[in-house]
Design a protein around this motif. Structure first.
Motif, short mmCIF file in Angstrom:
data_model
loop_
_atom_site.label_atom_id
_atom_site.label_comp_id
_atom_site.label_asym_id
_atom_site.label_seq_id
_atom_site.Cartn_x
_atom_site.Cartn_y
_atom_site.Cartn_z
N GLY A 106 -21.31 3.86 21.08
CA GLY A 106 -20.28 2.97 20.56
C GLY A 106 -18.92 3.29 21.16
O GLY A 106 -18.70 4.37 21.71
N TYR A 107 -18.01 2.34 21.03
CA TYR A 107 -16.65 2.51 21.58
C TYR A 107 -15.66 2.83 20.46
O TYR A 107 -15.86 2.43 19.32
N PRO A 108 -14.58 3.54 20.79
CA PRO A 108 -13.65 3.97 19.73
C PRO A 108 -12.99 2.78 19.04
O PRO A 108 -12.53 1.85 19.72
N PRO A 109 -12.93 2.80 17.71
CA PRO A 109 -12.21 1.73 17.02
C PRO A 109 -10.70 1.93 17.11
O PRO A 109 -10.23 3.05 17.28
N TYR A 110 -9.99 0.85 17.03
CA TYR A 110 -8.53 0.80 16.88
C TYR A 110 -7.73 1.17 18.13
O TYR A 110 -6.71 0.56 18.42
N VAL A 111 -8.17 2.18 18.91
CA VAL A 111 -7.30 2.68 19.98
C VAL A 111 -7.23 1.77 21.21
O VAL A 111 -6.35 1.91 22.04
N LEU A 112 -8.17 0.84 21.33
CA LEU A 112 -8.16 -0.16 22.41
C LEU A 112 -8.02 0.43 23.82
O LEU A 112 -6.99 0.25 24.48
N PRO A 113 -9.07 1.12 24.30
CA PRO A 113 -9.02 1.58 25.69
C PRO A 113 -9.04 0.39 26.65
O PRO A 113 -9.47 -0.70 26.28
N THR A 114 -8.59 0.60 27.88
CA THR A 114 -8.75 -0.44 28.90
C THR A 114 -10.23 -0.48 29.30
O THR A 114 -10.99 0.44 28.98
N GLN A 115 -10.63 -1.51 30.04
CA GLN A 115 -12.02 -1.58 30.51
C GLN A 115 -12.35 -0.36 31.38
O GLN A 115 -13.43 0.21 31.27
N GLU A 116 -11.41 0.02 32.24
CA GLU A 116 -11.64 1.18 33.12
C GLU A 116 -11.82 2.46 32.30
O GLU A 116 -12.72 3.26 32.57
N GLU A 117 -10.96 2.63 31.29
CA GLU A 117 -11.05 3.83 30.44
C GLU A 117 -12.37 3.84 29.68
O GLU A 117 -13.01 4.89 29.53
N ALA A 118 -12.79 2.66 29.21
CA ALA A 118 -14.05 2.57 28.46
C ALA A 118 -15.25 2.93 29.34
O ALA A 118 -16.20 3.56 28.87
N CYS A 119 -15.20 2.54 30.60
CA CYS A 119 -16.29 2.86 31.53
C CYS A 119 -16.35 4.36 31.82
O CYS A 119 -17.43 4.95 31.86
N VAL A 120 -15.19 4.98 31.99
CA VAL A 120 -15.15 6.43 32.22
C VAL A 120 -15.69 7.16 30.99
O VAL A 120 -16.50 8.10 31.11
N TYR A 121 -15.26 6.72 29.81
CA TYR A 121 -15.72 7.28 28.52
C TYR A 121 -17.25 7.20 28.45
O TYR A 121 -17.93 8.20 28.18
N ALA A 122 -17.80 6.03 28.73
CA ALA A 122 -19.24 5.82 28.63
C ALA A 122 -20.00 6.70 29.63
O ALA A 122 -20.97 7.38 29.26
N LYS A 123 -19.56 6.69 30.86
CA LYS A 123 -20.27 7.47 31.90
C LYS A 123 -20.26 8.96 31.59
O LYS A 123 -21.25 9.66 31.79
N ARG A 124 -19.13 9.43 31.07
CA ARG A 124 -19.01 10.86 30.75
C ARG A 124 -19.99 11.24 29.63
O ARG A 124 -20.71 12.25 29.72
N ILE A 125 -20.05 10.45 28.59
CA ILE A 125 -20.90 10.77 27.45
C ILE A 125 -22.38 10.66 27.83
O ILE A 125 -23.20 11.51 27.46
N ILE A 126 -22.72 9.62 28.59
CA ILE A 126 -24.11 9.43 29.01
C ILE A 126 -24.55 10.60 29.89
O ILE A 126 -25.65 11.14 29.74
#
Length: 276
Positions: A106-126
């Motif tokens: 899942g993606y963080p609520p409220y903080v609204l990452p950019t699409q690029e930040e969300a992709c980095v977040y996802a790749k790191r956790i995976i």
């Protein structure tokens, strides 16, 4: 990889003081297993994920690891998300060394990452979890909407096997056209409007109503996928289940029904359920 077409998003059990009842949670999973359920999502999409602390999630994982019959015979998917990426990373590292089958990211609520930040977040956790991952896009709850471009980009990561709640018909069609693999799945989040979603290309189900009627929901969904006729009797049964679960607050209704069966799933964390 995750092979089950249906998994059940199980609620977390809480005691009256709102502390986590780990054995109550496991009792419910065990009951579902006895009823033939082969896959569950824990700490996932029943709206309770962000109320659980990192330590509480780790304690649930430790308890699941001791349940040899369940962890050895079921696909157990664990929800990973946090407002802070560092906490999600820590949870992912914990999961890496367990028999957990996969993660729902899942993606963080409220903080609204950019699409690029969300992709980095996802790749790191995976990468840290090293488990098959279902992306979970829920803009209504988080305020963040994973774009088609981001979904297509993340689909190139081998461990990403699908997405839950990708979006509307047009978005799903464009994503399908942009993904060049046959083993990427579209999960419907819950049973509401699922007939329409199947027509739009959704091919798996993250079930809520399956907590109370697993066999009926699974059979119905399989029929929808195979474009088989659903009888009037089956249709009435599903309508009745949907009414019980989704009229009002679904998680409150679920817990009421499960408690009534004698399984100590307890209460919700307020403000959910504070009017009952």
């Amino acid at each position: 990889m995750l092979s089950e077409k249906v998994h059940i998003a199980v609620p977390t059990a809480f005691f009256e003081d709102e502390s986590v009842n780990i054995q109550g949670t496991i009792s419910h999973i065990r009951d579902l297993f006895k009823k033939g359920v082969k896959s569950v999502l824990v700490s996932g999409s029943t709206g309770e994920q962000h109320s659980l602390s990192l330590q509480e999630k780790i304690e649930i994982i430790n308890a699941l690891e001791l349940e040899e019959e369940l962890i050895g015979n079921m696909e157990i998917i664990f929800g990973v998300a946090s407002i802070r990426q560092k906490e999600a990373e820590e949870l992912a590292e914990k999961i890496r060394h367990t028999k957990i089958s996969g993660i729902m990211l899942g993606y963080p609520p409220y903080v609204l990452p950019t699409q690029e930040e969300a992709c980095v977040y996802a790749k790191r956790i995976i990468h840290l979890s090293n488990k098959p991952a279902i992306l979970y896009n829920n803009p209504k709850r988080t305020g963040f909407d994973l774009s088609e471009k981001s979904i297509i980009q993340l689909s190139k990561v081998d461990l990403v096997i699908g997405i839950k709640d990708a979006g509307n018909k047009e978005k799903v069609e464009r994503i399908k056209n942009g993904i060049h693999r046959n083993d990427f799945y579209f999960y419907a989040g819950g049973e509401v409007d699922v007939e329409e979603k199947v027509l739009h290309g959704y091919d798996r189900l993250s079930s809520i109503a399956g907590n109370v009627s697993p066999a009926e929901i699974s059979q119905w969904f399989q029929k929808l996928l195979m474009k088989q006729k659903v009888s009037k009797q089956e249709s009435d049964t599903i309508e009745n289940i949907m009414e019980q679960v989704f009229q009002g607050n679904a998680i409150v209704n679920l817990k009421k029904i499960i408690n009534h069966k004698g399984i100590p799933i307890g209460i919700c964390r307020s403000p959910i359920g504070n009017i009952y």
